[in-house]
Design a protein around this motif. Structure first.
Motif, PDB file in Angstrom:
ATOM      1  N   SER A  80       0.845  -1.174   0.000  1.00  0.00           N
ATOM      2  CA  SER A  80       0.000   0.000   0.000  1.00  0.00           C
ATOM      3  C   SER A  80       0.890   1.237   0.000  1.00  0.00           C
ATOM      4  CB  SER A  80      -0.891  -0.006   1.230  1.00  0.00           C
ATOM      5  OG  SER A  80      -1.580   1.193   1.258  1.00  0.00           O
ATOM      6  N   HIS A  81       0.746   2.030  -1.041  1.00  0.00           N
ATOM      7  CA  HIS A  81       1.547   3.244  -1.111  1.00  0.00           C
ATOM      8  C   HIS A  81       0.736   4.453  -0.664  1.00  0.00           C
ATOM      9  CE1 HIS A  81       4.778   1.190  -3.090  1.00  0.00           C
ATOM     10  NE2 HIS A  81       3.912   0.653  -3.919  1.00  0.00           N
ATOM     11  N   HIS A  82      -0.459   4.163  -0.116  1.00  0.00           N
ATOM     12  CA  HIS A  82      -1.326   5.290   0.207  1.00  0.00           C
ATOM     13  C   HIS A  82      -0.843   6.041   1.427  1.00  0.00           C
ATOM     14  CE1 HIS A  82      -4.167   4.140  -2.756  1.00  0.00           C
ATOM     15  NE2 HIS A  82      -4.253   2.929  -2.273  1.00  0.00           N
ATOM     16  N   ASN A  83      -1.013   7.319   1.351  1.00  0.00           N
ATOM     17  CA  ASN A  83      -0.783   8.156   2.511  1.00  0.00           C
ATOM     18  C   ASN A  83      -2.086   8.119   3.305  1.00  0.00           C
ATOM     19  OD1 ASN A  83      -0.867  10.244   4.240  1.00  0.00           O
ATOM     20  ND2 ASN A  83      -0.242  11.804   2.769  1.00  0.00           N
ATOM     21  N   VAL A  84      -2.038   7.494   4.475  1.00  0.00           N
ATOM     22  CA  VAL A  84      -3.286   7.197   5.170  1.00  0.00           C
ATOM     23  C   VAL A  84      -4.127   8.445   5.410  1.00  0.00           C
ATOM     24  CG1 VAL A  84      -4.284   6.238   7.282  1.00  0.00           C
ATOM     25  CG2 VAL A  84      -2.376   5.090   6.168  1.00  0.00           C
ATOM     26  N   GLY A  85      -3.463   9.549   5.762  1.00  0.00           N
ATOM     27  CA  GLY A  85      -4.205  10.789   6.022  1.00  0.00           C
ATOM     28  C   GLY A  85      -4.991  11.259   4.812  1.00  0.00           C
ATOM     29  N   GLY A  86      -4.470  10.957   3.609  1.00  0.00           N
ATOM     30  CA  GLY A  86      -5.100  11.483   2.398  1.00  0.00           C
ATOM     31  C   GLY A  86      -6.077  10.533   1.737  1.00  0.00           C
ATOM     32  N   LEU A  87      -6.400   9.452   2.421  1.00  0.00           N
ATOM     33  CA  LEU A  87      -7.311   8.491   1.794  1.00  0.00           C
ATOM     34  C   LEU A  87      -8.725   9.037   1.699  1.00  0.00           C
ATOM     35  CD1 LEU A  87      -6.395   5.116   3.534  1.00  0.00           C
ATOM     36  CD2 LEU A  87      -6.002   5.745   1.168  1.00  0.00           C
ATOM     37  N   PRO A  88      -9.429   8.700   0.618  1.00  0.00           N
ATOM     38  CA  PRO A  88     -10.840   9.073   0.595  1.00  0.00           C
ATOM     39  C   PRO A  88     -11.573   8.366   1.741  1.00  0.00           C
ATOM     40  CG  PRO A  88     -10.255   7.737  -1.334  1.00  0.00           C
ATOM     41  CD  PRO A  88      -9.003   7.992  -0.583  1.00  0.00           C
ATOM     42  N   ASP A  89     -12.698   8.956   2.165  1.00  0.00           N
ATOM     43  CA  ASP A  89     -13.351   8.442   3.371  1.00  0.00           C
ATOM     44  C   ASP A  89     -13.729   6.969   3.273  1.00  0.00           C
ATOM     45  OD1 ASP A  89     -13.008  10.669   4.773  1.00  0.00           O
ATOM     46  OD2 ASP A  89     -15.018  11.497   4.407  1.00  0.00           O
ATOM     47  N   PHE A  90     -14.168   6.540   2.062  1.00  0.00           N
ATOM     48  CA  PHE A  90     -14.630   5.151   1.991  1.00  0.00           C
ATOM     49  C   PHE A  90     -13.488   4.163   2.224  1.00  0.00           C
ATOM     50  CE2 PHE A  90     -13.431   5.746  -2.475  1.00  0.00           C
ATOM     51  CZ  PHE A  90     -12.807   4.546  -2.750  1.00  0.00           C
ATOM     52  N   MET A  91     -12.257   4.630   1.964  1.00  0.00           N
ATOM     53  CA  MET A  91     -11.131   3.718   2.154  1.00  0.00           C
ATOM     54  C   MET A  91     -10.740   3.585   3.618  1.00  0.00           C
ATOM     55  SD  MET A  91      -8.778   4.218  -1.182  1.00  0.00           S
ATOM     56  CE  MET A  91      -8.035   2.611  -1.261  1.00  0.00           C
ATOM     57  N   LYS A  92     -11.344   4.415   4.458  1.00  0.00           N
ATOM     58  CA  LYS A  92     -11.052   4.282   5.890  1.00  0.00           C
ATOM     59  C   LYS A  92     -11.978   3.251   6.548  1.00  0.00           C
ATOM     60  CE  LYS A  92      -9.465   9.024   6.106  1.00  0.00           C
ATOM     61  NZ  LYS A  92      -9.994  10.383   6.251  1.00  0.00           N
ATOM     62  N   LEU A  93     -12.896   2.685   5.751  1.00  0.00           N
ATOM     63  CA  LEU A  93     -13.812   1.679   6.298  1.00  0.00           C
ATOM     64  C   LEU A  93     -13.053   0.368   6.538  1.00  0.00           C
ATOM     65  CD1 LEU A  93     -16.771   2.305   3.817  1.00  0.00           C
ATOM     66  CD2 LEU A  93     -16.601   3.111   6.168  1.00  0.00           C
ATOM     67  N   LYS A  94     -13.629  -0.488   7.355  1.00  0.00           N
ATOM     68  CA  LYS A  94     -13.046  -1.839   7.526  1.00  0.00           C
ATOM     69  C   LYS A  94     -13.291  -2.593   6.226  1.00  0.00           C
ATOM     70  CE  LYS A  94     -15.708  -2.310  11.301  1.00  0.00           C
ATOM     71  NZ  LYS A  94     -16.414  -2.947  12.415  1.00  0.00           N
ATOM     72  N   VAL A  95     -12.346  -3.457   5.848  1.00  0.00           N
ATOM     73  CA  VAL A  95     -12.472  -4.129   4.551  1.00  0.00           C
ATOM     74  C   VAL A  95     -12.909  -5.586   4.721  1.00  0.00           C
ATOM     75  CG1 VAL A  95     -11.173  -4.924   2.532  1.00  0.00           C
ATOM     76  CG2 VAL A  95     -10.778  -2.625   3.438  1.00  0.00           C
ATOM     77  N   VAL A  96     -13.861  -5.998   3.909  1.00  0.00           N
ATOM     78  CA  VAL A  96     -14.263  -7.407   3.908  1.00  0.00           C
ATOM     79  C   VAL A  96     -14.128  -7.948   2.481  1.00  0.00           C
ATOM     80  CG1 VAL A  96     -16.729  -6.757   3.779  1.00  0.00           C
ATOM     81  CG2 VAL A  96     -16.104  -9.053   4.487  1.00  0.00           C
ATOM     82  N   GLU A  97     -13.434  -9.086   2.352  1.00  0.00           N
ATOM     83  CA  GLU A  97     -13.151  -9.654   1.024  1.00  0.00           C
ATOM     84  C   GLU A  97     -13.517 -11.136   1.024  1.00  0.00           C
ATOM     85  OE1 GLU A  97      -9.020  -8.421   1.408  1.00  0.00           O
ATOM     86  OE2 GLU A  97      -9.251  -7.153  -0.334  1.00  0.00           O
ATOM     87  N   PRO A  98     -14.795 -11.444   0.791  1.00  0.00           N
ATOM     88  CA  PRO A  98     -15.239 -12.833   0.977  1.00  0.00           C
ATOM     89  C   PRO A  98     -14.658 -13.835  -0.016  1.00  0.00           C
ATOM     90  CG  PRO A  98     -17.028 -11.464   0.136  1.00  0.00           C
ATOM     91  CD  PRO A  98     -15.906 -10.535   0.441  1.00  0.00           C
ATOM     92  N   LEU A  99     -14.075 -13.370  -1.129  1.00  0.00           N
ATOM     93  CA  LEU A  99     -13.573 -14.321  -2.136  1.00  0.00           C
ATOM     94  C   LEU A  99     -12.053 -14.416  -2.127  1.00  0.00           C
ATOM     95  CD1 LEU A  99     -15.794 -13.147  -5.132  1.00  0.00           C
ATOM     96  CD2 LEU A  99     -16.313 -14.869  -3.402  1.00  0.00           C
ATOM     97  N   LYS A 100     -11.427 -13.843  -1.114  1.00  0.00           N
ATOM     98  CA  LYS A 100      -9.978 -13.683  -1.249  1.00  0.00           C
ATOM     99  C   LYS A 100      -9.200 -14.990  -1.151  1.00  0.00           C
ATOM    100  CE  LYS A 100      -8.226 -12.390   3.209  1.00  0.00           C
ATOM    101  NZ  LYS A 100      -7.905 -11.340   4.090  1.00  0.00           N
ATOM    102  N   MET A 101      -9.876 -16.094  -0.833  1.00  0.00           N
ATOM    103  CA  MET A 101      -9.174 -17.377  -0.830  1.00  0.00           C
ATOM    104  C   MET A 101      -9.536 -18.223  -2.059  1.00  0.00           C
ATOM    105  SD  MET A 101      -7.325 -16.960   1.666  1.00  0.00           S
ATOM    106  CE  MET A 101      -6.516 -18.537   1.852  1.00  0.00           C
ATOM    107  N   LEU A 102     -10.237 -17.649  -3.033  1.00  0.00           N
ATOM    108  CA  LEU A 102     -10.685 -18.453  -4.178  1.00  0.00           C
ATOM    109  C   LEU A 102      -9.951 -18.122  -5.470  1.00  0.00           C
ATOM    110  CD1 LEU A 102     -14.595 -18.453  -3.857  1.00  0.00           C
ATOM    111  CD2 LEU A 102     -12.934 -19.959  -2.774  1.00  0.00           C
ATOM    112  N   PHE A 103      -9.705 -19.158  -6.276  1.00  0.00           N
ATOM    113  CA  PHE A 103      -9.231 -18.947  -7.636  1.00  0.00           C
ATOM    114  C   PHE A 103     -10.437 -18.600  -8.512  1.00  0.00           C
ATOM    115  CE2 PHE A 103      -5.905 -21.892  -6.027  1.00  0.00           C
ATOM    116  CZ  PHE A 103      -4.800 -21.113  -6.306  1.00  0.00           C
ATOM    117  N   LYS A 104     -10.122 -18.029  -9.693  1.00  0.00           N
ATOM    118  CA  LYS A 104     -11.198 -17.541 -10.568  1.00  0.00           C
ATOM    119  C   LYS A 104     -12.245 -18.624 -10.904  1.00  0.00           C
ATOM    120  CE  LYS A 104     -12.489 -14.060 -13.258  1.00  0.00           C
ATOM    121  NZ  LYS A 104     -12.475 -12.664 -12.848  1.00  0.00           N
TER     122      LYS A 104
END
Ligand code: XMP
Length: 510
Positions: A342-366
């Motif tokens: 992540s190269h983001h500067n945390v202070g400058g993130l848009p508000d939606f990116m400050k939300l908690k992240v949920v990624e239900p498919l992150k263990m699946l292949f296509k």
């Protein structure tokens, strides 16, 4: 969760394939870099060591401490993994004199070995190695040889540690999957319970528990991953999932309205946001491909940020990230390289990116995402859609973008894609689309000279978009499609077909 396989990655180009083959046996697998052994190994029932571009004889040879695994869990070394087990346990590995790439045939030295159950003598396997195991360590039993490789498979006596020089994960090892099944089911006694239905049940329960009655925002793209993620989340939290589908004005013909309708029909709480003008305004006069991409990315973030503020009290951002995006790759030079930074500067993130992240498919292949989608009852046509780039038609209109050019390309693309469907070719092609070239050429229509645009059609076969080859579409189909385009789309008088592979070309022209 138990009943998982740990695959330790030593940097082989085939490591992901091992993961997939294991999953195809309905057994869950996880890939970890060789130098990041999980702290809690109790979750894993068996371990597989991958191949590697490195040599165990080299100074940069990697040898992680496997004392918590060897002899305690069933262990299988593949290629480098096998050489590793030989070399660091008193055997010897040398540079091989004979060619050991490609097909070979197994000869069994030890009969009735459960590891080779249902595999016949002569079975074709695939070799790809520059080193070879000359002498086996003590307390081992040779199981199989090939013409050029004496020590093609062996096991350590008194423990469930196996080693094979060939690659069971590649398609050309005819019984490779059987060998993996023998190791995991017969020897490691694992259960084959990892199915799309089981995944859905488990994930829905986990999402309910994790999210409770908080609100989640998700950006739908019309593609497979975000759609499956949305349906899965919808099943878990219903109307608390707020989907946003943005029209950037660069989608395919009618795609915005049709896909939006489809999402609504699936019961999703989805809001369509037509921001076409905002995107096209910011793109005026811009011809540089990378600037176009960056502009579209920036405007998307602005639009999404505005929209997410309208969902009061949202706590989560859901994403359709899939497994290949998150596997940490190991670089060929030995050091592990973390690909996701992540190269983001945390202070400058848009508000939606400050939300908690949920990624239900992150263990699946296509392909697993598609199977889960089918188990969720998602329309086959949506699950089988070709990949489409985020910047859409912007990177298929070479040069600057105008609403007129977008309209021309949408028509051309629709004729091409509809034609592929009518001719039953759509599912045989991995990705297809049309490019509008910044080229006018002379033509003649009726008795009149024309000086109009040229379009290029592109259809490729691929597995992951990393490499691709052009598809040999039937001449009759190309003939009919070219005719239809020139007759029906004003402003186009020439059609060409792209016959470049990737590499050296890319799939998109920009
Ligand atoms: P290339 O053109 O690099 O494309 O051979 C490989 C795959 O990636 C897609 N692609 C993109 N997808 N944003 C995306 O979301 C992009 O900027 C982008 N560029 C290329 C392309 O359609 C193909 O499937």
């Amino acid at each position: 969760m138990q009943n998982k396989v740990l695959i330790l990655d030593f940097g082989s180009q085939y490591t992901q394939l091992i993961g997939r083959r294991v999953r195809e046996l309905n057994i869950f697998s996880e890939i970890k870099p060789y130098n990041k052994l999980p702290e809690d190994l109790s979750e894993y029932t068996a371990v597989i060591l991958s191949g590697s571009p490195l040599s165990v004889r080299g100074e940069d040879a990697v040898h992680p401490d496997l004392s918590e695994i060897r002899g305690k869990k069933p262990l299988l070394g593949v290629c480098y993994g096998a050489q590793y087990l030989a070399h660091f346990n008193g055997g010897s590995v040398e540079k091989s004199n004979t060619r050991e790439y490609g097909r070979a045939n197994l000869n069994f030295v030890k009969d009735n070995e459960p590891f080779f159950d249902k595999v016949s003598t002569g079975s074709q396997v695939w070799m790809s190695h520059a080193d070879t195991i000359k002498h086996l360590p003590e307390n081992t039993t040779l199981l199989a040889s090939t013409h050029d490789v004496e020590n093609a498979a062996f096991k350590f006596d008194g423990e469930e540690t196996y080693a094979i020089q060939f690659h069971p994960e590649v398609y050309h090892s005819k019984d490779g999957k059987q060998v993996l099944e023998n190791f995991l089911v017969k020897i490691a006694k694992m259960e084959q319970t990892w199915t799309p239905d089981a995944f859905v049940d488990k994930t829905v329960a986990e999402l309910k528990e994790k999210i409770g009655d908080e609100k989640v925002i998700l950006g739908l793209s019309g593609g497979v991953d975000s759609s499956v993620a949305a349906v899965l989340l919808h099943k878990a939290i219903g109307k608390n999932l707020h989907c946003i589908f943005v029209n950037n004005g660069l989608l395919r013909k009618n795609e915005y309205s049709e896909v939006l309708k489809q999402y609504e029909g699936m019961g999703l709480n989805v809001k369509g946001v037509d921001a076409s003008a905002r995107f096209l305004d910011d793109l005026v006069g811009e011809s540089d491909p990378e600037t176009k991409r960056k502009t579209i990315g920036r405007v998307f973030i602005e639009v999404f940020d505005d929209e997410s503020h309208l969902v009061e009290n949202a706590k989560w951002l859901a994403q359709g990230t899939i497994y290949p995006d998150v596997i940490e790759s190991v670089s060929a030079t030995g050091g592990p390289s973390q690909t996701i930074k992540s190269h983001h500067n945390v202070g400058g993130l848009p508000d939606f990116m400050k939300l908690k992240v949920v990624e239900p498919l992150k263990m699946l292949f296509k392909d697993e995402v598609r199977r889960v989608g089918a188990s969720l009852g998602i329309d086959k046509a949506l699950l089988g859609r070709h990949p489409f780039p985020g910047p859409g038609l912007a990177i298929r209109i070479l040069g600057d973008i105008t609403p007129e050019k977008v309209a021309i390309l949408q028509e051309v693309d629709a004729i091409f894609i509809d034609g592929l469907k009518k001719w039953d070719l759509y599912d045989k092609v991995w990705q297809a689309g049309a490019m509008l070239l910044p080229v006018n050429s002379v033509g003649v229509m009726g008795d009149e000279r024309t000086y109009e645009k040229c379009v290029a059609l592109r259809a490729v076969e691929s597995t992951d978009g990393m490499t691709a080859d052009w598809v040999n579409l039937p001449y009759e189909f190309l003939q009919k499609t070219s005719n239809d385009i020139i007759n029906k789309v004003p402003g186009v008088n020439r059609v060409v077909y792209d016959i470049s592979s990737k590499p050296p070309a890319t799939i998109e022209w920009e």
